[in-house]
Design a protein around this motif. Structure first.
Motif, short mmCIF file in Angstrom:
data_model
loop_
_atom_site.label_atom_id
_atom_site.label_comp_id
_atom_site.label_asym_id
_atom_site.label_seq_id
_atom_site.Cartn_x
_atom_site.Cartn_y
_atom_site.Cartn_z
N GLU A 153 -1.32 -22.87 -19.99
CA GLU A 153 -0.64 -21.61 -19.65
C GLU A 153 0.86 -21.73 -19.87
OE1 GLU A 153 -0.86 -20.57 -15.48
OE2 GLU A 153 -0.90 -18.44 -15.97
N ILE A 154 1.42 -20.76 -20.60
CA ILE A 154 2.88 -20.70 -20.78
C ILE A 154 3.36 -19.35 -20.25
CG2 ILE A 154 4.80 -20.84 -22.40
CD1 ILE A 154 3.13 -23.37 -22.55
N LEU A 155 4.28 -19.39 -19.31
CA LEU A 155 4.83 -18.16 -18.73
C LEU A 155 6.24 -17.92 -19.24
CD1 LEU A 155 3.88 -18.45 -14.93
CD2 LEU A 155 2.54 -17.48 -16.81
N PHE A 156 6.52 -16.66 -19.58
CA PHE A 156 7.89 -16.21 -19.83
C PHE A 156 8.30 -15.45 -18.58
CE2 PHE A 156 5.90 -16.52 -24.03
CZ PHE A 156 6.82 -17.33 -24.68
N CYS A 157 9.18 -16.06 -17.80
CA CYS A 157 9.51 -15.53 -16.48
C CYS A 157 10.83 -14.78 -16.51
CB CYS A 157 9.57 -16.71 -15.49
SG CYS A 157 10.11 -16.25 -13.86
N GLY A 158 10.76 -13.44 -16.42
CA GLY A 158 11.99 -12.63 -16.31
C GLY A 158 12.37 -12.53 -14.84
N SER B 243 6.57 -26.43 -7.96
CA SER B 243 6.22 -27.03 -9.26
C SER B 243 6.42 -28.53 -9.20
CB SER B 243 7.08 -26.42 -10.37
OG SER B 243 6.69 -25.09 -10.60
N LYS B 244 5.88 -29.25 -10.22
CA LYS B 244 5.95 -30.71 -10.18
C LYS B 244 7.19 -31.26 -10.87
CE LYS B 244 0.92 -31.31 -10.07
NZ LYS B 244 0.14 -30.58 -11.08
N HIS B 245 7.61 -30.59 -11.95
CA HIS B 245 8.73 -31.12 -12.74
C HIS B 245 9.68 -30.00 -13.14
CE1 HIS B 245 6.87 -35.07 -13.39
NE2 HIS B 245 5.74 -34.40 -13.40
N VAL B 246 10.91 -30.39 -13.48
CA VAL B 246 11.86 -29.48 -14.11
C VAL B 246 12.20 -30.06 -15.48
CG1 VAL B 246 14.13 -28.39 -14.03
CG2 VAL B 246 12.85 -28.74 -11.91
N ILE B 247 12.09 -29.23 -16.51
CA ILE B 247 12.55 -29.62 -17.84
C ILE B 247 13.89 -28.91 -18.06
CG2 ILE B 247 12.08 -29.46 -20.32
CD1 ILE B 247 9.04 -29.52 -19.52
N HIS B 248 14.94 -29.71 -18.21
CA HIS B 248 16.29 -29.16 -18.34
C HIS B 248 16.62 -29.06 -19.82
CE1 HIS B 248 17.11 -30.15 -14.03
NE2 HIS B 248 16.23 -31.09 -14.29
N THR B 249 17.00 -27.88 -20.26
CA THR B 249 17.42 -27.72 -21.65
C THR B 249 18.72 -26.93 -21.68
OG1 THR B 249 16.69 -27.08 -23.88
CG2 THR B 249 16.08 -25.60 -22.08
N ILE C 10 8.72 -26.19 -14.56
CA ILE C 10 9.53 -25.01 -14.85
C ILE C 10 10.71 -25.50 -15.69
CG2 ILE C 10 8.85 -23.71 -12.81
CD1 ILE C 10 11.54 -24.47 -11.53
N VAL C 11 11.20 -24.63 -16.56
CA VAL C 11 12.31 -25.01 -17.44
C VAL C 11 13.60 -24.47 -16.84
CG1 VAL C 11 13.27 -24.77 -19.77
CG2 VAL C 11 10.80 -25.10 -19.45
N ASN C 12 14.65 -25.27 -16.93
CA ASN C 12 15.97 -24.89 -16.43
C ASN C 12 16.89 -24.60 -17.60
OD1 ASN C 12 18.26 -24.50 -14.92
ND2 ASN C 12 18.64 -26.70 -14.55
N ALA C 13 17.61 -23.45 -17.53
CA ALA C 13 18.66 -23.14 -18.51
C ALA C 13 19.94 -23.80 -18.01
CB ALA C 13 18.82 -21.62 -18.62
N ALA C 14 20.09 -25.08 -18.35
CA ALA C 14 21.19 -25.89 -17.82
C ALA C 14 22.41 -25.81 -18.73
CB ALA C 14 20.71 -27.34 -17.70
N ASN C 15 23.41 -26.62 -18.41
CA ASN C 15 24.53 -26.84 -19.35
C ASN C 15 24.57 -28.34 -19.66
OD1 ASN C 15 26.49 -28.21 -17.49
ND2 ASN C 15 26.27 -26.25 -16.42
N ARG D 175 0.94 -26.61 -17.89
CA ARG D 175 1.29 -25.26 -17.41
C ARG D 175 2.79 -25.18 -17.21
NH1 ARG D 175 -0.40 -24.32 -12.53
NH2 ARG D 175 -0.42 -22.08 -12.88
N ILE D 176 3.45 -24.39 -18.06
CA ILE D 176 4.91 -24.41 -18.13
C ILE D 176 5.46 -22.98 -17.98
CG2 ILE D 176 6.89 -25.17 -19.55
CD1 ILE D 176 4.77 -27.39 -19.09
N ALA D 177 6.55 -22.83 -17.21
CA ALA D 177 7.22 -21.53 -17.10
C ALA D 177 8.65 -21.63 -17.63
CB ALA D 177 7.24 -21.06 -15.65
N PHE D 178 9.00 -20.69 -18.49
CA PHE D 178 10.35 -20.61 -19.05
C PHE D 178 11.13 -19.45 -18.45
CE2 PHE D 178 8.22 -22.77 -22.60
CZ PHE D 178 9.18 -23.70 -23.00
N PRO D 179 12.40 -19.64 -18.14
CA PRO D 179 13.26 -18.48 -17.85
C PRO D 179 13.76 -17.93 -19.18
CG PRO D 179 14.57 -20.47 -17.70
CD PRO D 179 13.17 -20.90 -18.13
#
Ligand code: AR6
Length: 182
Positions: free
Chosen positions: A159-164, A80-86, A25-30, A120-124
């Motif tokens: 699979e790519i998810l856009f997660c609202g 989930s297995k990993h977090v991708i921080h961006t 899953i992707v994190n909207a970090a700072n 398989r990746i999910a984005f916020p």
């Protein structure tokens, strides 16, 4: 909304991203990578202290994470297995390079996934909370950047998810995906 590009499924959903079982899953970090509010706070709360520890090690090594870049950690206690921080751009009206920087977030997150064999990746909805990016514009950039990346690397993603987090946000990503000619 669900669409296919080659062998990759693109989907929009309404969910708490911390509950999903994805490769990442992707994190909207700072840039500090030390946690915060919004989805960042939710991810660190749900994942536990292991994620923050790994973020500290990354910052010790590379310093603050520039806007548009992405790094990867484990997901601690989350399914989930990993977090991708961006780090998404703060919205300043749209003429300060915001669309380009937001595009970098999606592209660099998917490059980090590819490097680690994650399919398989999910984005916020990056930047559209505290950082004030209008959701419609952000959804266009997000969908276009993801499609460009998966088309450049056919077969690399399942699979790519856009997660609202709410239905209104999901609808805007669904519309952006709907108008794309795949
Ligand atoms: N699951 C999915 N989406 C969520 C969740 C969740 N659990 N919680 C919130 N959202 P934001 P930004 C949605 O503010 O604008 C942090 O403090 C939320 O409704 O989390 O990139 C960081 O540390 C919105 O649609 O991220 C930074 O300082 C979207 O996630 C700053 O906020 C993004 O909102 C980053 O701001």
């Amino acid at each position: 909304m669900e669409k296919k590009s080659g062998s990759t499924v693109l989907k929009t959903i309404v969910a708490d991203i911390t509950t999903l079982a994805m490769d990442a899953i992707v994190n909207a970090a700072n840039s500090s990578l030390m946690g915060g509010g919004g989805v960042d706070g939710a991810i660190h709360r749900a994942g536990g202290p292991e994620i923050l520890q790994e973020c500290k090690e990354i910052v010790d090594k590379i310093g603050r994470l520039p806007t548009g870049e992405a790094v990867i950690t484990t997901a601690g206690r989350m399914p989930s297995k990993h977090v991708i921080h961006t780090v998404g751009p703060v919205w300043h009206g749209g003429r300060k390079g915001e669309p380009e920087l937001l595009g970098h977030c999606y592209r660099n997150s998917l490059q980090a996934a590819r490097k680690n064999g994650l399919r398989r990746i999910a984005f916020p909805s990056i930047s559209t909370g505290v950082y004030g990016y209008p959701v419609e514009e952000a959804a266009d950039v997000a969908v276009r950047s993801v499609i460009e990346t998966i088309q450049a690397h056919p077969g690399d993603f399942d699979e790519i998810l856009f997660c609202g987090f709410d239905a209104g946000t999901e609808r805007k990503y669904a519309r952006a995906l709907d108008v794309e000619d795949l």
